[in-house]
Write a protein that holds these residues in place. Structure first.
Motif, PDB file in Angstrom:
ATOM      1  N   VAL A   8       7.997  18.879  19.348  1.00  0.00           N
ATOM      2  CA  VAL A   8       8.513  19.575  20.533  1.00  0.00           C
ATOM      3  C   VAL A   8       8.523  18.651  21.740  1.00  0.00           C
ATOM      4  O   VAL A   8       9.512  18.572  22.484  1.00  0.00           O
ATOM      5  CB  VAL A   8       7.677  20.839  20.820  1.00  0.00           C
ATOM      6  CG1 VAL A   8       8.145  21.519  22.098  1.00  0.00           C
ATOM      7  CG2 VAL A   8       7.774  21.808  19.648  1.00  0.00           C
ATOM      8  N   VAL A   9       7.425  17.914  21.954  1.00  0.00           N
ATOM      9  CA  VAL A   9       7.341  17.001  23.089  1.00  0.00           C
ATOM     10  C   VAL A   9       8.441  15.943  23.011  1.00  0.00           C
ATOM     11  O   VAL A   9       9.115  15.642  24.006  1.00  0.00           O
ATOM     12  CB  VAL A   9       5.945  16.342  23.132  1.00  0.00           C
ATOM     13  CG1 VAL A   9       5.905  15.224  24.164  1.00  0.00           C
ATOM     14  CG2 VAL A   9       4.882  17.384  23.443  1.00  0.00           C
ATOM     15  N   SER A  10       8.646  15.382  21.827  1.00  0.00           N
ATOM     16  CA  SER A  10       9.677  14.354  21.654  1.00  0.00           C
ATOM     17  C   SER A  10      11.058  14.901  21.945  1.00  0.00           C
ATOM     18  O   SER A  10      11.855  14.285  22.673  1.00  0.00           O
ATOM     19  CB  SER A  10       9.643  13.805  20.221  1.00  0.00           C
ATOM     20  OG  SER A  10       8.414  13.203  19.919  1.00  0.00           O
ATOM     21  N   ARG A  11      11.379  16.051  21.387  1.00  0.00           N
ATOM     22  CA  ARG A  11      12.721  16.616  21.561  1.00  0.00           C
ATOM     23  C   ARG A  11      12.988  17.017  23.007  1.00  0.00           C
ATOM     24  O   ARG A  11      14.110  16.891  23.491  1.00  0.00           O
ATOM     25  CB  ARG A  11      12.892  17.819  20.638  1.00  0.00           C
ATOM     26  CG  ARG A  11      12.916  17.468  19.159  1.00  0.00           C
ATOM     27  CD  ARG A  11      12.818  18.707  18.308  1.00  0.00           C
ATOM     28  NE  ARG A  11      12.732  18.399  16.883  1.00  0.00           N
ATOM     29  CZ  ARG A  11      12.283  19.241  15.970  1.00  0.00           C
ATOM     30  NH1 ARG A  11      11.857  20.453  16.334  1.00  0.00           N
ATOM     31  NH2 ARG A  11      12.254  18.888  14.695  1.00  0.00           N
ATOM     32  N   GLN A  12      11.958  17.511  23.688  1.00  0.00           N
ATOM     33  CA  GLN A  12      12.148  17.867  25.097  1.00  0.00           C
ATOM     34  C   GLN A  12      12.499  16.633  25.918  1.00  0.00           C
ATOM     35  O   GLN A  12      13.363  16.682  26.805  1.00  0.00           O
ATOM     36  CB  GLN A  12      10.878  18.539  25.643  1.00  0.00           C
ATOM     37  CG  GLN A  12      10.655  19.949  25.125  1.00  0.00           C
ATOM     38  CD  GLN A  12       9.343  20.538  25.601  1.00  0.00           C
ATOM     39  OE1 GLN A  12       8.431  19.825  25.992  1.00  0.00           O
ATOM     40  NE2 GLN A  12       9.232  21.864  25.557  1.00  0.00           N
TER      41      GLN A  12
END
Length: 404
Positions: free
Chosen positions: A164-168
């Motif tokens: 999630v952190v990467s995609r955000q």
């Protein structure tokens, strides 16, 4: 002519506190601005709380019960209708949409792009991801799933925190780094270096390292910039459409480095399968497209984060489609394929971006290269490749964000 539709600035980020702080700054800078936010703490029971406010007061505070409790249902059944309604009921007032911490902005953009009603009501100005400097590296390197922190949105939400952190970060056109006074200079440099390698296409803004914030200047750096381009594809489709997917920087800085791996040759399915754990363990983040000899028609999306790796189908290579069906692909993808078409492989190619802390680029390159077909295997031809032992057989259906 002046576009009368309200402009929407989207705020995403895994730190709810940092995202809320950024939203407060924008409200202070513009009393006419509306803030739309959602509380997903009850989403697994099908309950979502929506609030709308400006700098002076709360205008709405309502609870919605969904047919199914999940992120996609929240977007479809409440977020999008609320945007349209606010644009119609309060014309001339721009909107800040603050996404809950587990919502990925690409999912919102995809849902909005599919809705004529939304595109007629509002225009998206920028997608801003707020990064809390103090916790970013821990979250990006975490092996936990959202479920481990009680943040999963539904029973089948198997996403990792690092996913999630990467995609955000990767989907953002603007990255707002929220720091703290007195933060270590090396730690700050490491965060900036990671963000640059994860999203080299994004504009970077940093605040919070001093006791005071220039509200007007910060708001001006985030709003009315028109940075969002709806024509740019999501991260996994970037290479197919001719967009850069990362940078090649083996030396790096602050201990952060990155590499690109490209190959026209396909992967041998068994050798790739055996190497996946090692590749995923080497990098904090990996993303891109790949192809394997046993399934030469399928574009494979590659994502790794938090020590795990997900491969999923992204559709078919244009080379695997008849001439009369290639028009089904986007114009950007057809143009990119034409520019880089190979007489033997067509548009088939592997393009991977890996980002890490002290990533051993020569070793990782050797590891991936050893997974490719050798000259003897390549010479047997496509029909023979299809009969290679394939641990991925039947497993490369398109993946969805919540079930990764």
């Amino acid at each position: 002519m002046t576009d009368p539709r309200p402009r929407v600035t989207v705020l995403a980020g895994f730190s709810s506190a940092a995202t809320a702080a950024a939203a407060r700054v924008l409200l202070l800078a513009d009393p006419a601005l509306l803030l739309l936010a959602h509380d997903l703490s009850g989403v697994r029971e099908g309950v979502v709380r929506r609030s709308v406010r400006d700098a002076a007061r709360v205008l709405e505070n309502a609870q919605t019960r969904l047919v199914h409790g999940c992120v996609s249902c929240t977007l479809r059944e409440d977020v999008l209708p609320a945007l349209v309604r606010l644009a119609r009921e309060r014309p001339g007032r721009d909107i800040v949409l603050a996404l809950p911490s587990v919502v990925e902005p690409e999912a919102l953009a995809a849902a909005c792009a599919a809705s004529t009603e939304v595109s007629e009501a509002v225009r998206f100005d920028s997608f801003v991801t707020v990064v809390e400097a103090a916790t970013f590296l821990d979250d990006l390197s975490s092996i936990e799933r959202l479920r481990d922190r009680g943040l999963h949105s539904s029973a089948n939400d198997r996403r990792r925190v690092a996913d999630v952190v990467s995609r955000q970060v990767e989907f953002a056109d603007t990255l707002l780094v929220w720091d703290r006074p007195g933060n270590d200079a090396f730690a700050a440099g490491r965060v900036d270096s990671l963000l640059h390698r994860l999203a080299p296409w994004a504009v970077h803004v940093r605040v919070g390292s001093t006791p005071s914030i220039n509200v007007t200047a910060l708001a001006a750096s985030l709003r009315h910039r028109g940075r969002h381009d709806p024509g740019v594809p999501g991260i996994l489709a970037r290479a197919m459409c001719g967009f850069p997917i990362g940078i090649h920087d083996p030396e790096g800085e602050y201990g952060v480095n990155a590499m690109l791996f490209r190959s026209r040759r396909p992967f041998h399915p068994e050798r790739l399968h055996d190497a996946l754990a090692s590749v995923a363990g080497e990098a904090l983040r990996g993303r891109g497209q790949a192809w394997i000899a046993s399934q030469p028609d399928t574009v494979i999306g590659w994502e790794s984060a938090g020590g795990g790796i997900v491969l999923g189908g992204l559709g078919r290579w244009l080379a695997a489609l008849s001439e009369d069906r290639r028009h089904e692909a986007s114009g950007l993808r057809r143009l990119a394929a034409d520019v880089d078409w190979d007489p033997y492989y067509g548009d088939r190619q592997t393009v991977l971006s890996l980002v890490g802390l002290g990533l051993d680029v020569p070793r990782t390159t050797r590891l991936l290269t050893a997974c490719l077909l050798d000259d003897g295997e390549l010479s047997t031809g496509e029909e023979a490749w299809r009969h290679l032992p394939d641990p991925f057989a039947g497993l490369l259906a398109p993946a969805t964000a919540e079930s990764d």
